[in-house]
Every structure is written in structure tokens, then in C-alpha cells.
Design an enzyme around this catalytic site. Structure first.
Site, PDB file in Angstrom:
ATOM      1  N   ASP A  36       0.834  -1.223   0.000  1.00 17.88           N
ATOM      2  CA  ASP A  36       0.000   0.000   0.000  1.00 17.88           C
ATOM      3  C   ASP A  36       0.861   1.263   0.000  1.00 17.88           C
ATOM      4  OD1 ASP A  36      -2.676  -1.386   2.087  1.00 17.88           O
ATOM      5  OD2 ASP A  36      -2.229  -1.520  -0.074  1.00 17.88           O
ATOM      6  N   LYS A 113     -14.050 -27.960 -11.312  1.00 14.46           N
ATOM      7  CA  LYS A 113     -14.987 -27.091 -12.042  1.00 14.46           C
ATOM      8  C   LYS A 113     -15.469 -26.011 -11.062  1.00 14.46           C
ATOM      9  CE  LYS A 113     -18.954 -27.233 -15.172  1.00 14.46           C
ATOM     10  NZ  LYS A 113     -19.659 -26.076 -14.515  1.00 14.46           N
TER      11      LYS A 113
HETATM   12  C1  3B9 Z   1     -13.156 -27.249 -22.893  1.00 17.12           C
HETATM   13  C2  3B9 Z   1     -13.955 -25.958 -22.688  1.00 17.12           C
HETATM   14  C3  3B9 Z   1     -15.184 -26.013 -23.566  1.00 17.12           C
HETATM   15  C4  3B9 Z   1     -13.106 -24.734 -23.048  1.00 17.12           C
HETATM   16  N1  3B9 Z   1     -12.630 -24.798 -24.428  1.00 17.12           N
HETATM   17  C5  3B9 Z   1     -13.138 -23.973 -25.393  1.00 17.12           C
HETATM   18  O1  3B9 Z   1     -13.984 -23.129 -25.187  1.00 17.12           O
HETATM   19  C6  3B9 Z   1     -12.562 -24.158 -26.766  1.00 17.12           C
HETATM   20  C7  3B9 Z   1     -12.870 -23.255 -27.740  1.00 17.12           C
HETATM   21  C8  3B9 Z   1     -12.340 -23.462 -29.016  1.00 17.12           C
HETATM   22  C9  3B9 Z   1     -11.521 -24.564 -29.269  1.00 17.12           C
HETATM   23  O2  3B9 Z   1     -10.927 -24.859 -30.470  1.00 17.12           O
HETATM   24  C10 3B9 Z   1     -11.440 -24.422 -31.665  1.00 17.12           C
HETATM   25  C11 3B9 Z   1     -10.521 -23.915 -32.580  1.00 17.12           C
HETATM   26  C12 3B9 Z   1     -10.988 -23.461 -33.782  1.00 17.12           C
HETATM   27  C13 3B9 Z   1     -12.348 -23.541 -34.083  1.00 17.12           C
HETATM   28  C14 3B9 Z   1     -13.248 -24.086 -33.151  1.00 17.12           C
HETATM   29  C15 3B9 Z   1     -12.788 -24.538 -31.942  1.00 17.12           C
HETATM   30  C16 3B9 Z   1     -11.234 -25.440 -28.261  1.00 17.12           C
HETATM   31  C17 3B9 Z   1     -11.748 -25.243 -26.994  1.00 17.12           C
HETATM   32  C18 3B9 Z   1     -14.308 -25.768 -21.227  1.00 17.12           C
HETATM   33  C19 3B9 Z   1     -15.534 -25.228 -20.864  1.00 17.12           C
HETATM   34  C20 3B9 Z   1     -15.806 -25.009 -19.500  1.00 17.12           C
HETATM   35  C21 3B9 Z   1     -14.826 -25.325 -18.549  1.00 17.12           C
HETATM   36  C22 3B9 Z   1     -14.974 -25.127 -17.130  1.00 17.12           C
HETATM   37  N2  3B9 Z   1     -16.103 -24.611 -16.616  1.00 17.12           N
HETATM   38  N3  3B9 Z   1     -13.978 -25.450 -16.289  1.00 17.12           N
HETATM   39  C23 3B9 Z   1     -12.828 -25.954 -16.776  1.00 17.12           C
HETATM   40  N4  3B9 Z   1     -11.845 -26.255 -15.899  1.00 17.12           N
HETATM   41  N5  3B9 Z   1     -12.618 -26.179 -18.089  1.00 17.12           N
HETATM   42  C24 3B9 Z   1     -13.590 -25.865 -18.986  1.00 17.12           C
HETATM   43  N6  3B9 Z   1     -13.347 -26.081 -20.306  1.00 17.12           N
END
Ligand code: 3B9
Length: 326
Positions: A36, A113
């Protein structure tokens, strides 16, 4: 650079380092009083010389006047949702489908989660430029001003990368209890749970309110595919996000088999009440990106991930027991 400018640069560097240690690594380097004192010195120097104010100065976390409303933001990559599993059989089904699709040489990453609010953070050349809620997965609300007040969200990364990350904003249990004591003293409606309290705080139009709510975050994914960062697994991605300055939940674990996943779930079903934040399940992801690419996505969620959800609070059955024993 004159002496004052040098001191401003030095204070920015020190406060960034001390803030990261305290809010991201949970390992303070200096006392709160020392932090601080330095912050007050920087505030005074910036007041005398506004031209020295860095956009990512720690003094810029609590923005200006309240907003009229929130702008809409279209996510560069849609924020996908997770399919759910509610018991061991559904988890074994999930594992069987994966084995049928890619053979048996794969492993999982298990993560807690966090029961909070999904957010997306955008950085350009390492500087935090925009933060948004999940919304419907494609369009969310711009809550940058409120997210800047969350001390665990870095205003500048350790590398000048342009990246979009996903995570959860949450209110620690202790902050939730303290907030509800104050709300009840003020005759206000207490929040039902930390998730609602976090969501309510980030929906505030005045950033000063959000700043007072002691929110925190864990980052768990990047938008888009990880290969473009030269990283080929989710576990390495989480380590990378941590090294460039993001808070990543330390309770994650590599699991070689679905039995190890079930053991992890049993461990955290027991340990859950001792965590300083609420969790509503365990997220299980196939670790290697090559496997994720093979498995792909359904319309709204990845085939390579699933959320095991804890049973709803047992408080209702306790009431039932009492009635039954009467
Ligand atoms: C796995 C994913 C759905 C995130 N991933 C994405 O959103 C995501 C987005 C595009 C991706 O790849 C792409 C690349 C190009 C085009 C389309 C998809 C891959 C993952 C997810 C959702 C909720 C979560 C949660 N509440 N807690 C934790 N610990 N993990 C979590 N993980």
C-alpha cells in the site's frame, strides 16, 4: 528519463511483481502495508504527472464513472459448453467412446470445475484490452471495466502475446460470507450462493462496486486451437498460461486411466468442503491436442471433454430424514 519518471517506471515494475505474487501465485513477497505504501507513492506521482500514467498501472484498475449499460461482444472463438456426466457409468461410457475412436494410448487432465461465471479475456501484445461474459457462447457482454478490478487478472502479461483466454470469475467462500453479513446489516437481500454473488458483482455498472467484492479468477483454456502456440497438450497449455502470468488452478492432475479419474473425483468429493471456493464438479479432458482434433466437436461442445457434476446439495434429503424419523 528524469528521476520522477524513473521512479514511476520502477514502482510500476515492483507493484506488478508484488501483485502477481500475492494475487496470482498466492505467495506474497511484501507485506500489505509495504504494498500500500508503494501504491500510495505511485498514486501521488501520477497525480502530479498524469503524463507518466501507464495504461496498465495498478492504479488504473478501478476505472472512471459508472457505465450506462454493457456493450455486446462477439467472441472470436465461440465459448463452447461441456456435456455432463452424473455418475460412474456415464463416465465409463465417455471413456469407452474415446477408446473406440482413438485407441487406448491417451491420458486425461482432470480440473476442478469452479462454481462461478465463465469469462473471456483478450490480450493484444500482452496488454489486457477486453473482457466479456460468456453470454450465449457467441455473443457476451463487455465487462472490461469490472474485470480490470479483479487483482488476479493480469493487466500486462510476461510475454507480449496476442491471445484470448477463457476462465471462471468466482467469489471465495470467505468473501461471500462477509458480503452477506454486510448486506443483512444494511437490510439488503443476501446472495443465495457465491456464484450469484460473483455474477451480481460483475453485472454492476459502477466498477467501484465490483472492486469492493474481492473476486478472483482461474484461467482454463485459450480460445481457438493450441497448436498455433507450438503446444501439443492441454497440460502444457495450462503450464504456459501460468508462466505468462495467468492464475491457473493448482489442483489439476494428469490421469492415465478412467480409474484414476474416478479416484480424483472421489478425492475431491471428500475434500470439497475444505476448499476456499465452491466447485460444482470435475472437468475431464483428453490431454493431447492431436487426440482432441481427432475427436472434434458436436454442435455445442467438444467430444474430448466432459463435466462430472456433483449431486445437488444433500440438504433436502436431511430434511426428509428428520420427517421420516418423527
Ligand atoms: C473445454 C472448454 C469447452 C473450453 N474450451 C473452449 O472453449 C474451446 C474453444 C475453441 C476450441 O478450439 C477451436 C478452434 C478453432 C475452431 C473451433 C474450436 C477449443 C476449446 C471448457 C468449458 C468449460 C470449462 C470449465 N467450466 N472449467 C474448466 N476447468 N474447463 C472448462 N473447459
Amino acid at each position: 528519463m528524469n528521476d520522477k519518471e524513473k521512479r514511476v517506471a520502477e514502482l510500476n515494475k515492483l507493484l506488478h511483481e508484488y501483485g502477481h505474487a500475492y494475487y496470482v501465485l498466492d505467495k506474497p513477497i511484501v507485506t500489505d502495508a509495504e504494498y500500500d505504501r508503494l501504491l500510495q507513492e505511485l498514486i501521488a506521482l501520477e497525480k502530479e504527472n498524469p503524463e507518466f500514467i501507464y495504461p496498465d498501472s495498478p492504479t488504473q484498475r478501478v476505472g472512471g464513472k459508472p457505465l450506462e449499460g454493457f456493450q455486446k461482444v462477439t467472441h472470436t472463438y465461440s465459448m463452447l459448453s461441456l456435456s455432463n456426466a452424473f455418475n460412474e457409468e456415464e463416465l465409463r461410457d465417455f471413456d469407452r467412446k474415446i477408446r473406440q475412436a482413438i485407441g487406448s494410448d491417451y491420458s486425461y487432465v482432470c480440473e476442478l470445475k469452479i462454481d462461478g461465471l465463465a469469462i473471456s479475456l483478450k490480450y493484444e501484445n500482452g496488454v489486457f484490452v477486453q473482457g466479456a461474459t460468456r453470454g450465449d457462447g457467441t455473443v457476451g457482454e463487455d465487462i472490461t471495466m469490472n474485470l480490470k478490478t479483479i487483482r488476479s487478472i493480469p493487466l500486462r502479461l510476461k510475454e507480449p502475446v496476442t491471445i484470448e483466454v477463457r476462465g471462471e470469475a468466482y467469489m471465495p467462500k470467505k468473501s461471500f460470507e462477509n458480503l452477506n453479513i454486510v448486506r443483512e446489516e444494511n437490510g439488503e437481500e443476501p446472495f443465495a450462493n457465491p456464484r450469484n454473488a460473483a455474477a451480481g458483482s460483475l453485472r454492476q455498472l459502477d466498477p467501484k462496486v465490483a472492486a469492493s467484492r474481492n473476486l478472483s479468477t482461474f484461467i482454463y483454456a485459450i480460445g481457438g486451437d493450441g497448436e498455433s502456440y507450438g503446444i501439443d497438450s492441454h497440460a502444457e497449455m495450462l503450464d504456459y498460461l501460468q508462466t505468462i502470468g495467468f492464475p491457473s488452478n493448482k489442483e489439476r492432475q494428469l490421469c492415465a486411466t478412467i480409474d484414476d479419474v474416478l479416484a480424483f473425483i472421489n478425492k475431491w468429493t471428500e475434500e470439497r468442503p475444505n476448499l476456499p471456493y465452491e466447485i460444482d464438479g470435475i472437468v475431464v479432458k483428453v490431454n493431447r491436442y492431436a487426440h482432441q482434433d481427432e475427436l472434434g466437436f458436436t454442435a455445442k461442445s467438444p467430444r474430448w471433454a466432459i463435466a462430472y457434476k456433483f449431486p445437488a446439495e444433500e440438504v433436502t434429503t436431511k430434511v426428509l430424514d428428520i420427517e421420516l424419523t418423527v
